[in-house]
Design a protein around this motif. Structure first.
Motif, mmCIF file in Angstrom:
data_model
loop_
_atom_site.group_PDB
_atom_site.id
_atom_site.type_symbol
_atom_site.label_atom_id
_atom_site.label_comp_id
_atom_site.label_asym_id
_atom_site.label_seq_id
_atom_site.Cartn_x
_atom_site.Cartn_y
_atom_site.Cartn_z
ATOM 1 N N ALA A 26 0.916 -1.186 0.097
ATOM 2 C CA ALA A 26 0.013 0.099 0.069
ATOM 3 C C ALA A 26 0.819 1.209 0.041
ATOM 4 N N ASP A 27 1.919 1.201 0.757
ATOM 5 C CA ASP A 27 2.820 2.266 0.951
ATOM 6 C C ASP A 27 3.453 2.678 -0.383
ATOM 7 N N ALA A 28 4.146 1.259 -1.156
ATOM 8 C CA ALA A 28 4.648 1.527 -2.452
ATOM 9 C C ALA A 28 3.591 2.119 -3.455
ATOM 10 N N SER A 29 2.497 1.652 -3.276
ATOM 11 C CA SER A 29 1.551 2.185 -4.369
ATOM 12 C C SER A 29 1.351 3.607 -4.381
ATOM 13 N N GLN A 30 1.362 3.884 -2.868
ATOM 14 C CA GLN A 30 0.609 5.354 -2.570
ATOM 15 C C GLN A 30 2.225 6.341 -2.938
ATOM 16 N N LEU A 31 3.190 5.835 -2.807
ATOM 17 C CA LEU A 31 4.556 6.668 -3.356
ATOM 18 C C LEU A 31 4.448 6.725 -4.722
#
Length: 434
Positions: A124-129
């Motif tokens: 989720a963090d990677a997608s947001q970044l």
């Protein structure tokens, strides 16, 4: 991702549309790789797992029971008088063993579940970044300057939050500075508000290079400004600890400051053109590593290294052209290392080395040409250093060594030629052909 950025790091300047397209492609690939990071493993069906679990539990329980029964039987036989083993104790030991194994398995299951949860969070963090990267890239490619400014701050903020890809974000900001740029409104390449966008990028970079100890500092990262055009700005008191390249860049008009900056590692100013305006390296520190100004052109304007410190670095001014402008090394300190002006050309300019200190550094002016230039070593101090003017050619202009003080050092003019140059030798012994 880094493979796609080779053209940003090493290639020629890109057009805005090309940069935008490349960034979108990088973003898409980033998100795709993030989604391929860790998957939930495929589990066996319950109707397969349940019988196997029962069989394994039964076998383990039977083994524990047999071991416990033998143990309690031996213990009871050693008693006087001998007693039979208590079957209740055997059953208790078996149940306790199975319970302990169950607890360990439950702990492993909880740990595995936590790993899967963390994997979801990372994805989720990677997608947001990645989404933030795409947004910032789109803003940098926008036609309106205000939106591009927002993109600069968005990309810098992303670099602070995304340490794994911080170098990528820095490369994009540097690539923006390397794109074609024209400050004159009449030039076809001129874009409204572009100067402010570029100045903002320089300010953002400078702000991240002030304290190397901060977690969000960019000091140890690489900066590629090759071919960029600078018409003002400041990187003063910055710390460059990675590979820094200004190769082929141009400093025109205005004022650009490196005052108090520290350059370590590899720094390349090769083939740079200083044309007009003022570039200030005063109080700068060049430590360790290699600093190259090879084939750089110092034209009109002033480049100042006043009170700069060259400490243990190899500084290469080889084949540099000083033409018409002024270069100020007054009060500079050259300690250890080497400073190389071999094959440099000094034409009708001013080279000021008055009060400079040469302490243990080897300084080469071999095969340099001084044509109509004013060169001053007034009050310079040479201690433990050797200054070489082998095969140097002096034609016209003025050179002064007045009040030079030297101790355990030497100034050598082997095979140098002097044609119409007014030279004040000061305490130096003039060569025979002077």
């Amino acid at each position: 991702m880094l493979t796609l950025l080779v053209s940003l790091v090493k290639g020629p300047p890109l057009a805005a549309e090309e940069l935008h397209a490349l960034e979108v492609g990088i973003s898409f690939r980033s998100r795709r790789q993030a989604s391929q990071g860790r998957y939930t493993p495929n589990l066996w069906p319950v109707w397969v797992v349940a019988p196997i679990a029962l069989i394994v539990t039964g076998v383990v329980g039977w083994l524990i029971y047999e071991y416990a029964y033998d143990h309690f039987t031996e213990a009871a036989a050693r008693q006087r008088p001998p007693k039979p083993a208590d079957i209740n104790d055997v059953l208790k030991a078996t149940v306790t063993g199975l319970t302990l194994i169950g607890a360990v398995l439950a702990g492993l299951y909880a740990y595995r579940k936590q790993l899967l949860t963390e994997g979801d969070a990372h994805r989720a963090d990677a997608s947001q970044l990645a989404d933030r990267y795409t947004t910032a890239a789109e803003q940098l490619g926008h036609e309106q300057a205000a939106v591009r400014l927002a993109g600069v701050y968005a990309m810098a903020s992303l670099a602070d939050d995304w340490s794994e890809q911080r170098q990528v974000c820095i490369d994009v900001l540097c690539a923006y500075l390397r794109m074609p740029y024209a400050s004159e409104a009449s030039d076809p390449l001129h874009r409204s508000g572009e100067q402010e966008v570029r100045q903002t990028i320089i300010r953002v970079i400078r702000g991240h290079l002030q304290d190397p100890d901060l977690p969000s500092a960019w000091c140890s990262y690489d900066f590629n400004f090759a071919g960029a055009v600078f018409d003002g700005g400041s990187l003063s008191t910055s710390h460059f600890q990675g590979v820094t390249s200004f190769f082929g860049s141009t400093f025109i008009g205005g004022s650009f400051s490196f005052r108090g900056a520290t350059f370590a590692g590899t720094v390349n100013f090769g083939r740079v053109t200083f044309d007009g305006g003022k570039v200030n390296f005063a109080n700068g520190r060049f430590t360790d590593g290699t600093v190259s100004f090879i084939r750089t052109r110092f034209l009109s304007g002033t480049v100042g290294f006043r009170t700069a410190r060259f400490e243990g670095a190899v500084v290469d001014f080889g084949r540099v052209t000083f033409e018409g402008g002024g270069v100020d090394f007054s009060g500079a300190a050259f300690s250890a290392g080497a400073v190389d002006f071999r094959n440099a050309e000094f034409r009708a300019g001013t080279i000021d080395l008055h009060g400079a200190r040469f302490d243990g550094a080897a300084v080469f002016f071999s095969r340099a040409t001084f044509t109509g230039s004013s060169v001053s070593f007034l009050g310079a101090a040479i201690s433990g250093s050797t200054v070489y003017f082998h095969d140097a050619a002096f034609t016209g202009g003025e050179v002064t060594f007045a009040d030079v003080g030297y101790f355990r050092g030497d100034v050598l003019f082997n095979s140098a030629s002097f044609g119409g140059t007014l030279i004040d030798w000061g305490p130096l012994l003039p060569p025979a052909n002077a």
